[in-house]
Design a protein around this motif. Sequence first.
Motif, PDB file in Angstrom:
ATOM      1  N   LEU A  19      12.846  42.068  12.873  1.00 30.75           N
ATOM      2  CA  LEU A  19      13.524  42.055  14.164  1.00 30.75           C
ATOM      3  C   LEU A  19      14.242  40.731  14.409  1.00 30.75           C
ATOM      4  CD1 LEU A  19      10.795  43.636  16.471  1.00 30.75           C
ATOM      5  CD2 LEU A  19      12.773  44.760  15.439  1.00 30.75           C
ATOM      6  N   LYS A  20      13.653  39.643  13.900  1.00 33.50           N
ATOM      7  CA  LYS A  20      14.207  38.320  14.180  1.00 33.50           C
ATOM      8  C   LYS A  20      13.777  37.329  13.109  1.00 33.50           C
ATOM      9  CE  LYS A  20      16.300  35.813  17.380  1.00 33.50           C
ATOM     10  NZ  LYS A  20      17.597  36.021  17.909  1.00 33.50           N
ATOM     11  N   LYS A  21      14.679  36.402  12.777  1.00 32.96           N
ATOM     12  CA  LYS A  21      14.367  35.289  11.883  1.00 32.96           C
ATOM     13  C   LYS A  21      14.477  34.012  12.706  1.00 32.96           C
ATOM     14  CE  LYS A  21      16.606  37.615   8.047  1.00 32.96           C
ATOM     15  NZ  LYS A  21      17.688  37.569   7.068  1.00 32.96           N
ATOM     16  N   LEU A  22      13.466  33.170  12.621  1.00 32.84           N
ATOM     17  CA  LEU A  22      13.453  31.919  13.369  1.00 32.84           C
ATOM     18  C   LEU A  22      13.405  30.763  12.382  1.00 32.84           C
ATOM     19  CD1 LEU A  22      10.728  32.996  15.968  1.00 32.84           C
ATOM     20  CD2 LEU A  22      13.219  33.083  16.258  1.00 32.84           C
ATOM     21  N   ASP A  23      14.305  29.810  12.561  1.00 35.69           N
ATOM     22  CA  ASP A  23      14.383  28.696  11.609  1.00 35.69           C
ATOM     23  C   ASP A  23      14.437  27.337  12.308  1.00 35.69           C
ATOM     24  OD1 ASP A  23      16.913  28.809  12.673  1.00 35.69           O
ATOM     25  OD2 ASP A  23      17.956  28.920  10.759  1.00 35.69           O
ATOM     26  N   ASN A  24      13.645  27.171  13.348  1.00 38.74           N
ATOM     27  CA  ASN A  24      13.669  25.939  14.129  1.00 38.74           C
ATOM     28  C   ASN A  24      12.819  24.806  13.561  1.00 38.74           C
ATOM     29  OD1 ASN A  24      13.897  28.398  16.204  1.00 38.74           O
ATOM     30  ND2 ASN A  24      15.200  26.713  16.850  1.00 38.74           N
ATOM     31  N   HIS A  25      11.968  25.089  12.595  1.00 35.86           N
ATOM     32  CA  HIS A  25      11.116  24.046  12.028  1.00 35.86           C
ATOM     33  C   HIS A  25      11.810  23.371  10.852  1.00 35.86           C
ATOM     34  CE1 HIS A  25       7.398  24.511  14.299  1.00 35.86           C
ATOM     35  NE2 HIS A  25       7.617  25.817  14.295  1.00 35.86           N
ATOM     36  N   THR A  26      11.453  22.115  10.637  1.00 38.88           N
ATOM     37  CA  THR A  26      12.015  21.359   9.518  1.00 38.88           C
ATOM     38  C   THR A  26      11.016  21.157   8.384  1.00 38.88           C
ATOM     39  OG1 THR A  26      11.434  19.286  10.623  1.00 38.88           O
ATOM     40  CG2 THR A  26      13.666  20.141  11.005  1.00 38.88           C
ATOM     41  N   LEU A  27       9.775  21.584   8.602  1.00 37.32           N
ATOM     42  CA  LEU A  27       8.729  21.526   7.586  1.00 37.32           C
ATOM     43  C   LEU A  27       7.976  22.857   7.588  1.00 37.32           C
ATOM     44  CD1 LEU A  27       7.388  17.903   8.172  1.00 37.32           C
ATOM     45  CD2 LEU A  27       8.706  18.702   6.213  1.00 37.32           C
ATOM     46  N   PRO A  28       7.134  23.119   6.588  1.00 43.61           N
ATOM     47  CA  PRO A  28       6.423  24.400   6.516  1.00 43.61           C
ATOM     48  C   PRO A  28       5.682  24.757   7.810  1.00 43.61           C
ATOM     49  CG  PRO A  28       6.126  23.210   4.478  1.00 43.61           C
ATOM     50  CD  PRO A  28       6.826  22.270   5.412  1.00 43.61           C
ATOM     51  N   VAL A  29       5.780  26.012   8.202  1.00 37.83           N
ATOM     52  CA  VAL A  29       5.135  26.518   9.416  1.00 37.83           C
ATOM     53  C   VAL A  29       3.703  26.914   9.064  1.00 37.83           C
ATOM     54  CG1 VAL A  29       5.226  28.236  11.257  1.00 37.83           C
ATOM     55  CG2 VAL A  29       7.354  27.322  10.291  1.00 37.83           C
ATOM     56  N   MET A  30       2.754  26.217   9.679  1.00 37.55           N
ATOM     57  CA  MET A  30       1.349  26.392   9.322  1.00 37.55           C
ATOM     58  C   MET A  30       0.604  27.391  10.208  1.00 37.55           C
ATOM     59  SD  MET A  30       1.349  24.510   6.751  1.00 37.55           S
ATOM     60  CE  MET A  30      -0.367  24.520   6.289  1.00 37.55           C
ATOM     61  N   LEU A  31       1.040  27.531  11.462  1.00 41.34           N
ATOM     62  CA  LEU A  31       0.314  28.389  12.394  1.00 41.34           C
ATOM     63  C   LEU A  31       1.287  29.025  13.373  1.00 41.34           C
ATOM     64  CD1 LEU A  31      -2.485  29.304  13.508  1.00 41.34           C
ATOM     65  CD2 LEU A  31      -2.367  27.336  15.039  1.00 41.34           C
ATOM     66  N   ILE A  32       1.106  30.317  13.623  1.00 40.00           N
ATOM     67  CA  ILE A  32       1.871  31.042  14.636  1.00 40.00           C
ATOM     68  C   ILE A  32       0.894  31.898  15.433  1.00 40.00           C
ATOM     69  CG2 ILE A  32       4.208  31.130  13.715  1.00 40.00           C
ATOM     70  CD1 ILE A  32       3.479  33.552  12.123  1.00 40.00           C
ATOM     71  N   VAL A  33       1.118  31.978  16.738  1.00 40.06           N
ATOM     72  CA  VAL A  33       0.264  32.791  17.601  1.00 40.06           C
ATOM     73  C   VAL A  33       1.104  33.456  18.682  1.00 40.06           C
ATOM     74  CG1 VAL A  33      -1.851  31.449  17.248  1.00 40.06           C
ATOM     75  CG2 VAL A  33      -0.326  30.848  19.104  1.00 40.06           C
ATOM     76  N   PHE A  34       0.720  34.679  19.036  1.00 41.69           N
ATOM     77  CA  PHE A  34       1.308  35.377  20.181  1.00 41.69           C
ATOM     78  C   PHE A  34       0.424  35.128  21.396  1.00 41.69           C
ATOM     79  CE2 PHE A  34       3.269  38.146  16.939  1.00 41.69           C
ATOM     80  CZ  PHE A  34       4.540  38.287  17.459  1.00 41.69           C
ATOM     81  N   SER A  35       1.049  34.929  22.545  1.00 37.88           N
ATOM     82  CA  SER A  35       0.290  34.874  23.795  1.00 37.88           C
ATOM     83  C   SER A  35       0.062  36.309  24.265  1.00 37.88           C
ATOM     84  CB  SER A  35       1.075  34.105  24.860  1.00 37.88           C
ATOM     85  OG  SER A  35       2.087  34.928  25.420  1.00 37.88           O
ATOM     86  N   PRO A  36      -0.795  36.516  25.281  1.00 35.22           N
ATOM     87  CA  PRO A  36      -0.973  37.866  25.824  1.00 35.22           C
ATOM     88  C   PRO A  36       0.314  38.457  26.412  1.00 35.22           C
ATOM     89  CG  PRO A  36      -2.750  36.430  26.538  1.00 35.22           C
ATOM     90  CD  PRO A  36      -1.732  35.557  25.859  1.00 35.22           C
ATOM     91  N   PHE A  37       1.305  37.600  26.660  1.00 35.34           N
ATOM     92  CA  PHE A  37       2.574  38.056  27.244  1.00 35.34           C
ATOM     93  C   PHE A  37       3.701  38.073  26.218  1.00 35.34           C
ATOM     94  CE2 PHE A  37       0.013  35.762  30.361  1.00 35.34           C
ATOM     95  CZ  PHE A  37      -0.294  36.810  31.213  1.00 35.34           C
ATOM     96  N   ASP A  38       3.337  38.058  24.930  1.00 33.66           N
ATOM     97  CA  ASP A  38       4.268  38.094  23.802  1.00 33.66           C
ATOM     98  C   ASP A  38       5.181  36.882  23.684  1.00 33.66           C
ATOM     99  OD1 ASP A  38       3.224  40.293  22.554  1.00 33.66           O
ATOM    100  OD2 ASP A  38       4.610  41.708  23.479  1.00 33.66           O
ATOM    101  N   LEU A  39       4.788  35.759  24.300  1.00 31.43           N
ATOM    102  CA  LEU A  39       5.426  34.497  23.935  1.00 31.43           C
ATOM    103  C   LEU A  39       4.894  34.163  22.546  1.00 31.43           C
ATOM    104  CD1 LEU A  39       4.970  32.375  27.189  1.00 31.43           C
ATOM    105  CD2 LEU A  39       6.965  33.716  26.502  1.00 31.43           C
TER     106      LEU A  39
END
Length: 94
Positions: free
Chosen positions: A51-71
Amino acid sequence: MSNSVVIKNIKQLAHNDLVICLTYNKNGSLLASSDKDKMIFIWETESYKILKKLDNHTLPVMLIVFSPFDLLASTSTHGKIIIYNSDYTLRQEI
């Protein structure tokens, strides 16, 4: 679908490097994956289409989490935290 099958499929479809983190939203309809290539992909879990590609980081992304409101929040090896709105536009960098 087992996690190992999901990882294999998403690596073949999108990631060019090691998949580091996978996380589902609260109802399981979305999956976010991150990799050593600094990318985050948001997947729809019915068909596993991107659905979407996000490329805002400049180093490896180690952790991602969804909030209960899909943030979505992510952090990389440099420690910067990025928070995205539910439409995956940038909300805040900490």
